[in-house]
Design an enzyme around this catalytic site. Structure first.
Site, mmCIF file in Angstrom:
data_model
loop_
_atom_site.group_PDB
_atom_site.id
_atom_site.type_symbol
_atom_site.label_atom_id
_atom_site.label_comp_id
_atom_site.label_asym_id
_atom_site.label_seq_id
_atom_site.Cartn_x
_atom_site.Cartn_y
_atom_site.Cartn_z
ATOM 1 N N GLY A 445 0.829 -1.209 0.000
ATOM 2 C CA GLY A 445 0.000 0.000 0.000
ATOM 3 C C GLY A 445 0.861 1.257 0.000
ATOM 4 N N ASP A 446 0.618 2.141 1.007
ATOM 5 C CA ASP A 446 1.397 3.375 1.108
ATOM 6 C C ASP A 446 2.388 3.302 2.257
ATOM 7 O OD1 ASP A 446 -0.362 3.368 3.155
ATOM 8 O OD2 ASP A 446 -1.085 5.421 2.871
ATOM 9 N N GLU A 447 2.821 2.083 2.624
ATOM 10 C CA GLU A 447 3.722 1.909 3.757
ATOM 11 C C GLU A 447 5.111 1.477 3.244
ATOM 12 O OE1 GLU A 447 3.553 -0.080 8.197
ATOM 13 O OE2 GLU A 447 2.662 -1.180 6.524
#
Length: 529
Positions: A445-447
């Site tokens: 994801g956005d991690e």
């Protein structure tokens, strides 16, 4: 049992065999009696043919019993039955000859053989020769069979020349009249010598090597006896002729008994062996032809010169054809070898290309297995592997967890394509903020996560602050606008060798969520949160 002990056992059986001892002692005594002339010429003729008849009785019995030995292959068993029949044919001629010799020992045919004895000798020898020629030779191709028959023809020509020289060297006009004696005597015997030797060399003979050699010696001795009778049997010639004749037939019977003893001890002795790729017999035959030609020239015998010259020409032509065939075979083999070499080279090149392709594919598969498909960064698996490895080596280890703030709004406003563009640009900026030896990873994801090995002078807060600033810079997206996100960073450090990667990441995760709760767009160390 090894080969040496088998040979010793066969030797002991041969020494102790009563029949073999009887053949040796009996025939030896008769040969000495005849050669020394102790008995008169008349009695010697009768004694010689009685001895030959007795020898052929033993020969037929030995051949018949050999055919019944266990373990023999079908062709060998069939061959020994034919030998027994030939022995019976010989015996019939011998008995007729004993009657002729008893009636008039002084007559010429009484010593050398009458019509019946000549016919039976020729018939028996021809039967043996034809049987030998039909024994399977194990040739695998037409070329091998052609070479064999050319070799046979070469020896046949030499045998005909020798037969002519022994029987009718000075009577060219008697060609038709003397053709039968030539074919009946030396030619048949020499062909038997050739076929025996050829079978032994080919490894498919239905008899042992010792049998072949002894029998060939007997055939040569019989040819010598025929040569001795060419100019008459006056004086001591008769005694020696009779002695050589008895010795020749005795050698044949002795050869058969030796063969029987060897096969009784080891039937596997007749298993096919690998044949030699060439034979010296044709060259020996042509040498004999030229030798007779030389002798005829030196002795000034025009008739023999003509026959020997013709035989030399024909045998030379056959040998030349044989060599040409060998040259063609060599050229073919070299061509096949060259083709195989080229094919092997192509195969090797293809193999190298395949191996290179395999290695490249393996490298791609490994890269896909350990890297993020969108950003090209290390994925969670590779990051965890490197983190665990780092924790087993001396020195401090730092783990940063980075979560992008407001990333969902980018996807909602600009679409997922813009979100992917932003993630790729953030990945590039993260790499510029750390050393090349540090590991930047996208966990999903956005991690993101970063693995660092800080030096004593490194300030992790400064690195985190630089990352926050770089991530906040707007990213141009399709449609003419720009997207902007922030970064919340949690930092955890380990300084001992017993650290746990999962525990370190949990500490960084707690620190990162503390930043989230405190307003986002900043960083925090686990020790401070």
């Amino acid at each position: 049992m090894n080969a040496v002990s088998e040979q010793d056992g066969q030797g002991r059986r041969a020494v102790s065999d009563r029949l073999l001892a009887t053949l040796l002692a009996g025939s030896g005594a008769v040969v000495v009696l005849l050669a020394t002339g102790v008995v008169g010429s008349r009695a010697g003729v009768v004694i010689a043919w009685i001895a030959v008849a007795a020898i052929h009785v033993g020969l037929a019995w030995v051949a018949r019993s050999t055919a019944g030995l266990p373990g023999l292959r079908a062709p060998a068993r069939r061959f020994w039955r034919v030998v027994a029949v030939a022995g019976a044919i010989y015996l019939a001629g011998d008995l007729a000859q004993v009657v002729i010799a008893a009636r008039d020992p002084a007559a010429g045919p009484a010593a050398t053989g009458g019509a019946v004895q000549t016919v039976t000798l020729s018939a028996g020898s021809a039967l043996l020769m034809l049987t030998l020629l039909t024994v399977p030779l194990g040739f695998g191709s037409r070329r091998e069979r052609a070479r064999f028959w050319m070799d046979t023809a070469t020896v046949m020509v030499a045998a005909a020349v020798v037969g002519w020289y022994l029987v009718v060297p000075d009577r060219p006009a008697a060609l038709l009249d003397m053709a039968a004696p030539v074919l009946a005597g030396p030619v048949i015997l020499m062909l038997c010598v050739f076929v025996v030797a050829k079978l032994v060399l080919s490894g498919t003979a239905p008899f042992t090597r010792a049998c072949g050699l002894i029998a060939a010696g007997g055939a040569v001795l019989k040819s010598g006896a025929d040569a001795m009778s060419r100019d008459g049997l006056a004086g001591n010639r008769l005694h020696w002729y009779l002695a050589c004749t008895v010795a020749a037939h005795a050698l044949l019977a002795i050869a058969l008994r030796v063969n029987q003893l060897q096969l009784a001890g080891r039937p596997a002795a007749l298993e096919p062996r690998r044949a030699k790729p060439y034979s010296l017999l044709p060259y020996g035959a042509i040498a004999v032809t030229y030798l007779l030609l030389t002798v005829a020239v030196v002795r000034d015998r025009p008739a023999t010169v003509t026959i020997a010259l013709g035989g030399a020409a024909v045998s030379t032509l056959l040998v030349v054809l044989r060599q040409l065939a060998a040259f063609r075979d060599n050229a073919r083999l070299l061509g096949e070898l060259d083709t195989k070499v080229r094919e092997l080279h192509v195969t090797q090149e293809g193999l190298r290309a395949s191996l290179a392709e395999r290695d490249a594919l393996a490298a791609r598969l490994r890269h896909h297995a350990f890297h993020d498909g969108l950003t090209g960064l290390a994925n969670r698996t590779l990051y965890a592997e490197r983190l665990d490895a780092a924790l087993t080596t001396p020195g401090p280890v730092a783990a940063m967890l980075i979560d992008l703030d407001d990333f969902k709004q980018v996807n909602d406003r600009w679409g997922h394509a813009a979100g992917d563009t932003l993630l790729r640009e953030v990945a590039r900026r993260l790499q510029t903020c750390v050393r090349a030896t540090d590991t930047v990873a996208r966990l999903g994801g956005d991690e993101f996560a970063i693995l660092l090995r800080p030096e004593p002078d490194d300030d992790l807060r400064e690195v985190a602050a630089r990352i926050v600033r770089e991530v906040e810079v707007p990213v141009p997206v399709d449609g003419g606008g720009s997207a902007r996100v922030g970064a919340s960073i949690g930092i955890a450090t380990a300084t001992d060798l017993t650290g746990d990667g999962d525990a370190l990441l949990r500490e960084a995760d707690h620190a990162m969520y503390a930043v989230k709760r405190g307003g986002k767009g900043s960083y925090a160390l686990a020790a401070d949160s």
